[in-house]
Scaffold this motif. Structure first.
Motif, PDB file in Angstrom:
ATOM      1  N   LEU A  65      19.119  17.034  17.223  1.00 30.80           N
ATOM      2  CA  LEU A  65      20.426  16.396  17.039  1.00 30.80           C
ATOM      3  C   LEU A  65      20.784  16.371  15.559  1.00 30.80           C
ATOM      4  O   LEU A  65      19.896  16.316  14.703  1.00 30.80           O
ATOM      5  CB  LEU A  65      20.378  14.957  17.560  1.00 30.80           C
ATOM      6  CG  LEU A  65      20.303  14.783  19.074  1.00 30.80           C
ATOM      7  CD1 LEU A  65      19.718  13.425  19.413  1.00 30.80           C
ATOM      8  CD2 LEU A  65      21.681  14.936  19.708  1.00 30.80           C
ATOM      9  N   GLU A  66      22.074  16.384  15.279  1.00 29.47           N
ATOM     10  CA  GLU A  66      22.567  16.249  13.898  1.00 29.47           C
ATOM     11  C   GLU A  66      22.360  14.792  13.472  1.00 29.47           C
ATOM     12  O   GLU A  66      22.994  13.889  14.019  1.00 29.47           O
ATOM     13  CB  GLU A  66      24.047  16.620  13.883  1.00 29.47           C
ATOM     14  CG  GLU A  66      24.731  16.496  12.566  1.00 29.47           C
ATOM     15  CD  GLU A  66      24.399  17.595  11.569  1.00 29.47           C
ATOM     16  OE1 GLU A  66      24.347  17.284  10.376  1.00 29.47           O
ATOM     17  OE2 GLU A  66      24.201  18.748  11.998  1.00 29.47           O
ATOM     18  N   PRO A  67      21.436  14.520  12.535  1.00 33.20           N
ATOM     19  CA  PRO A  67      21.040  13.131  12.273  1.00 33.20           C
ATOM     20  C   PRO A  67      22.144  12.229  11.720  1.00 33.20           C
ATOM     21  O   PRO A  67      22.132  11.026  11.953  1.00 33.20           O
ATOM     22  CB  PRO A  67      19.898  13.269  11.269  1.00 33.20           C
ATOM     23  CG  PRO A  67      20.022  14.631  10.700  1.00 33.20           C
ATOM     24  CD  PRO A  67      20.679  15.479  11.720  1.00 33.20           C
ATOM     25  N   PHE A  68      23.099  12.806  10.987  1.00 36.27           N
ATOM     26  CA  PHE A  68      24.102  11.956  10.332  1.00 36.27           C
ATOM     27  C   PHE A  68      25.393  11.823  11.123  1.00 36.27           C
ATOM     28  O   PHE A  68      26.362  11.229  10.663  1.00 36.27           O
ATOM     29  CB  PHE A  68      24.386  12.471   8.913  1.00 36.27           C
ATOM     30  CG  PHE A  68      23.150  12.486   8.061  1.00 36.27           C
ATOM     31  CD1 PHE A  68      22.591  11.301   7.616  1.00 36.27           C
ATOM     32  CD2 PHE A  68      22.519  13.675   7.755  1.00 36.27           C
ATOM     33  CE1 PHE A  68      21.429  11.306   6.861  1.00 36.27           C
ATOM     34  CE2 PHE A  68      21.348  13.704   7.005  1.00 36.27           C
ATOM     35  CZ  PHE A  68      20.811  12.513   6.559  1.00 36.27           C
ATOM     36  N   GLU A  69      25.402  12.378  12.311  1.00 41.67           N
ATOM     37  CA  GLU A  69      26.593  12.309  13.160  1.00 41.67           C
ATOM     38  C   GLU A  69      26.561  11.015  13.992  1.00 41.67           C
ATOM     39  O   GLU A  69      25.490  10.549  14.363  1.00 41.67           O
ATOM     40  CB  GLU A  69      26.575  13.552  14.083  1.00 41.67           C
ATOM     41  CG  GLU A  69      27.851  13.807  14.824  1.00 41.67           C
ATOM     42  CD  GLU A  69      28.954  14.362  13.941  1.00 41.67           C
ATOM     43  OE1 GLU A  69      28.987  14.069  12.747  1.00 41.67           O
ATOM     44  OE2 GLU A  69      29.791  15.088  14.481  1.00 41.67           O
ATOM     45  N   PHE A 106      32.049  16.363  20.302  1.00 42.31           N
ATOM     46  CA  PHE A 106      31.856  17.730  19.795  1.00 42.31           C
ATOM     47  C   PHE A 106      31.347  18.640  20.912  1.00 42.31           C
ATOM     48  O   PHE A 106      31.852  19.751  21.117  1.00 42.31           O
ATOM     49  CB  PHE A 106      30.859  17.708  18.625  1.00 42.31           C
ATOM     50  CG  PHE A 106      30.420  19.063  18.145  1.00 42.31           C
ATOM     51  CD1 PHE A 106      31.237  19.806  17.307  1.00 42.31           C
ATOM     52  CD2 PHE A 106      29.193  19.597  18.518  1.00 42.31           C
ATOM     53  CE1 PHE A 106      30.838  21.068  16.855  1.00 42.31           C
ATOM     54  CE2 PHE A 106      28.788  20.847  18.079  1.00 42.31           C
ATOM     55  CZ  PHE A 106      29.621  21.578  17.243  1.00 42.31           C
ATOM     56  N   SER A 154      29.384  13.081  18.260  1.00 45.17           N
ATOM     57  CA  SER A 154      28.477  14.129  18.707  1.00 45.17           C
ATOM     58  C   SER A 154      28.768  14.525  20.157  1.00 45.17           C
ATOM     59  O   SER A 154      28.783  15.712  20.499  1.00 45.17           O
ATOM     60  CB  SER A 154      27.037  13.621  18.568  1.00 45.17           C
ATOM     61  OG  SER A 154      26.134  14.599  18.936  1.00 45.17           O
TER      62      SER A 154
END
Lengths: 254, 307
Positions: free
Chosen positions: B89-93, B101, B98
Motif C-alpha cells: 500500500l502507498e503509506p502516505f495515502e 483511486f 486510496s
C-alpha cells in the motif's frame, strides 16, 4: 475504449504527490536556478563577453531552464513508476483494465505537467534577474513541452529499469547532467576545438538546447527543424522502448 | 452451477527456467469459495498472478466468463478483484483516497455511497481520513480488501489473506468472506492454513510443484480421504496381540492399556462389530472405546507426501 478514469486517477495521484513534496518538487529547483542567475547572470555575467550579440546572462537562460526541466522530468517520471515497484503496488496497475499507453499518459503526463510548469516559473523568475525577450513564444512553449515529454519518457524508462535507488539517481547525475552541460547550455560550440565540436554533434541534448535557444533569440546553432525533428525521433524511440518493456513485462511483470 | 473461470493447460516457466505451473487445468464455479491449498512454492501465487495479469502466461489459456485473460484483458480484469499476499500500500495515502483511486483505476464512475458502505462493512469508515502508514497490520489487510472490492468485482482473489494475522482477526476475515459469498461474489482463496480451508471453502484444490493434485468438495474430500481410528481402552496392559485379532492390524502400546484400529470412514463395512466381538471372545476386558476422524491437515499432508 480508452480508460479515461484510470488516466485521470494516475495523473491526479502523481500531481498530489508533487504538492505533498512541494519543497523537493518546486522550491528546491527554482532556488538553485536563481543561484545560477545570480552567479552567472548578475555577478560573473557582467564581466563576460557577449555571445552572438546576446548578453551572457540572457544567453544562459534557455540552457538553465533545460537543465532544470530535464533533471526534474527524469526524476519525477522515474520516481513515479519506481515507487509503486518499490512498494509492490504495481499489482494494482497490472491487474486493472488499463493499457500501457494509458499508464504512460498518466505518469508521463503528470511528470510533463510538473516540469513544464517549473520551466515557466524559472522563465518568469529569470525576468527579475536578466533582460530577456522571447522572439517566438509559441515555438518556445512547443520546445519546452517536447523537452518535458522526452525527458519524462526517458525517466519512465529509467524508473522501470532501476532495481534500487542508486540506479535511479545514476542516470540523471552521471549521464544527463554532463550531456546538458556539454550540450552548449553555457556556451556556443564554436568556442570549442574542432574535435570537441564534432563530439558535441553526437549529443542529442545539443539539438534541444539549440532549438530552445532559437525560440528565445531567433538564432541557434543548427536549424530549428533539425531540433524539432530530433526531439520527435527521441520521443518515438522512448515510446518503442516502453512498449517493448510492457510487452515483454521487463522488470514489471514476473 | 456454471463455471466463471476456466484454466486450460496453464504453464508458467520463469526466466530462470523454474516451472511454477505445469499444465494446470481448473474450473471455478460461479458463486463458490474455492481454496487453493498447497505448501510454500507450490504455485498458488503464480496461478493467481497469471489469471489477474500480474505475470505473463508461458502457454495455455485462461478464460473469465468466457473472455480470454490475455486478448480481452479489459473485460476479464473488470470482473476481478485481487487482494495480494503482501501489505502493498502507498503509506502516505489516506484510506478514502486510496480506495477511490482503486475504483477509478478500474474505469468506474465515482460512487461515494458504495464506497462508504464498503468501508462500513469492513469497519474502516472511522479510519477513512487516516493515512495508511498509521494503521495496524489487520486494518491494512482490510484496506486491501476494500481496494479490491472498490470496483464491484464478481470474482475476488485472496492470496493468503490471513497470513500473519491473529486468531480474532482471522475469524473476522472469515465472516467477511462468507458475507461476500452471500452477496454472490466468487472467491478464490490461497492458504496454507488447512483450518481456514476447512472453515470456509466449498471446494478445495490441492496444488503442489505446480500441479493440481486434486479438486473436490470439502466434505467429499474429508469423507473420501479421511481415515478413522478406533481407540480401545482395556483393563490390562497387553503384551501381544492375540492370534484371533491379527488380521485387524491393531496397534499395541508399550505400558499403555489401549489398542488402536484404523478403518476408512467411507466404507460400509468398518469391521468394528467383528473386532469388538473377537476382543470379547479372546477374553480381553474393555473399559472404553473412542473414535477419531483424521483432519483435513492430515489428509493434505498425505496427498502432498504421496506426490
Amino acid at each position: 475504449m480508452i480508460n479515461f478514469e484510470a488516466i485521470k486517477a494516475i495523473y491526479k495521484f502523481e500531481m498530489a504527490r508533487t504538492f505533498r513534496t512541494i519543497i523537493q518538487s518546486l522550491i528546491s529547483p527554482v532556488l538553485s536556478t536563481i543561484l545560477y542567475f545570480i552567479v552567472f547572470g548578475t555577478a560573473i555575467g557582467k564581466n563576460m563577453q557577449l555571445v552572438s550579440e546576446i548578453p551572457y546572462g540572457a544567453f544562459i537562460v534557455p540552457g538553465l531552464i533545460l537543465l532544470t526541466v530535464s533533471m526534474q522530468s527524469v526524476t519525477n517520471a522515474s520516481f513515479g513508476i519506481f515507487f509503486p515497484k518499490f512498494l509492490g503496488t504495481t499489482y494494482e496497475l497490472l491487474s486493472a483494465p488499463i493499457s500501457y499507453i494509458e499508464i504512460i499518459i498518466g505518469y508521463v503526463g503528470a511528470a510533463t505537467t510538473k516540469s513544464f510548469c517549473l520551466g515557466l516559473i524559472i522563465l518568469i523568475t529569470s525576468f527579475f534577474f536578466v533582460d530577456i525577450k522571447v522572439v517566438y513564444p509559441m515555438l518556445m512553449l512547443l520546445m519546452l513541452f517536447l523537452s518535458c515529454v522526452s525527458f519524462s519518457l526517458l525517466g519512465f524508462i529509467i524508473g522501470i529499469w532501476s532495481d534500487n535507488f542508486e540506479q535511479i539517481n545514476f542516470v540523471p547525475m552521471l549521464i544527463i547532467t554532463p550531456l546538458v552541460f556539454l550540450g552548449g547550455s553555457f556556451y556556443t560550440i564554436d568556442i570549442l576545438p574542432i574535435f570537441w565540436q564534432n563530439i558535441t554533434f553526437f549529443n542529442p541534448i545539443f539539438y534541444l538546447i539549440s532549438g530552445f535557444r532559437f525560440s528565445f533569440f531567433g538564432e541557434g546553432e543548427v536549424s530549428v527543424w533539425i531540433s524539432i525533428f530530433s526531439t520527435v525521433i527521441f520521443i518515438v524511440i522512448c515510446n518503442i522502448i516502453i512498449w517493448k518493456m510492457f510487452k515483454t513485462g521487463y522488470k514489471i511483470k514476473t | 452451477m456454471s463455471n466463471i473461470i476456466e484454466i486450460q493447460n496453464l504453464m508458467k516457466v520463469y526466466d530462470n527456467n523454474y516451472t511454477a505451473l505445469d499444465k494446470v487445468n481448473l474450473s471455478i464455479k460461479k458463486g463458490e469459495i474455492i481454496a487453493l491449498l498447497g505448501p510454500n512454492g507450490a504455485g498458488k501465487t503464480s496461478l493467481i498472478s497469471n489469471v489477474c495479469g500480474i505475470s505473463s502466461i508461458t502457454s495455455g489459456n485462461v478464460f473469465v466468463e468466457g473472455y480470454n485473460v490475455e486478448k480481452e484483458y479489459r473485460k476479464t480484469r473488470d470482473l476481478i478483484g485481487l487482494v495480494p499476499q503482501e501489505l502493498s500500500l502507498e503509506p502516505f495515502e489516506k484510506v478514502w483516497a486510496s480506495v477511490k483511486f482503486s475504483r477509478q483505476l478500474f474505469g468506474k464512475k465515482r460512487n461515494d455511497n458504495y464506497l462508504e458502505n464498503l468501508l462500513k462493512k469492513l469497519s474502516l469508515w472511522d479510519k477513512k481520513n487516516q493515512i495508511i502508514k498509521s494503521l495496524s497490520g489487520g486494518m491494512k489487510r482490510r484496506v486491501l480488501i476494500a481496494k479490491a472490492l472498490s470496483h464491484e468485482p464478481k470474482i475476488l482473489f485472496l492470496d493468503e489473506p490471513t497470513a500473519g494475522v491473529d486468531v480474532e482477526l482471522r475469524k473476522d476475515m472469515w465472516s467477511i468472506i462468507k458475507e461476500l459469498k452471500n452477496d454472490g461474489v466468487t472467491i478464490i482463496l490461497t492458504t496454507h492454513y488447512i483450518e481456514e480451508a476447512e472453515m470456509i471453502a466449498d471446494r478445495i484444490a490441492v496444488i503442489n510443484n505446480g500441479k493440481i493434485l486434486l479438486v473436490d468438495k470439502k466434505d467429499n474430500l474429508i469423507s473420501k480421504m479421511s481415515k478413522k481410528t478406533l481407540t480401545i481402552y482395556t483393563k490390562q496392559i497387553l503384551k501381544s496381540i492375540p492370534h484371533s485379532l491379527k488380521k485387524f492390524n491393531l496397534r499395541i502400546f508399550k505400558n499403555e492399556k489401549k489398542l488402536e484400529y484404523d478403518y476408512t470412514a467411507s466404507g460400509n463395512k468398518t469391521g468394528i462389530t467383528t473386532l469388538l466381538s473377537k476382543i470379547k471372545s479372546s477374553g480381553i476386558e474393555l473399559i472404553d472405546v473412542q473414535t477419531r476422524q483424521s483432519t483435513l491437515e492430515e489428509i493434505f499432508v498425505e496427498i502432498v507426501n504421496n506426490d
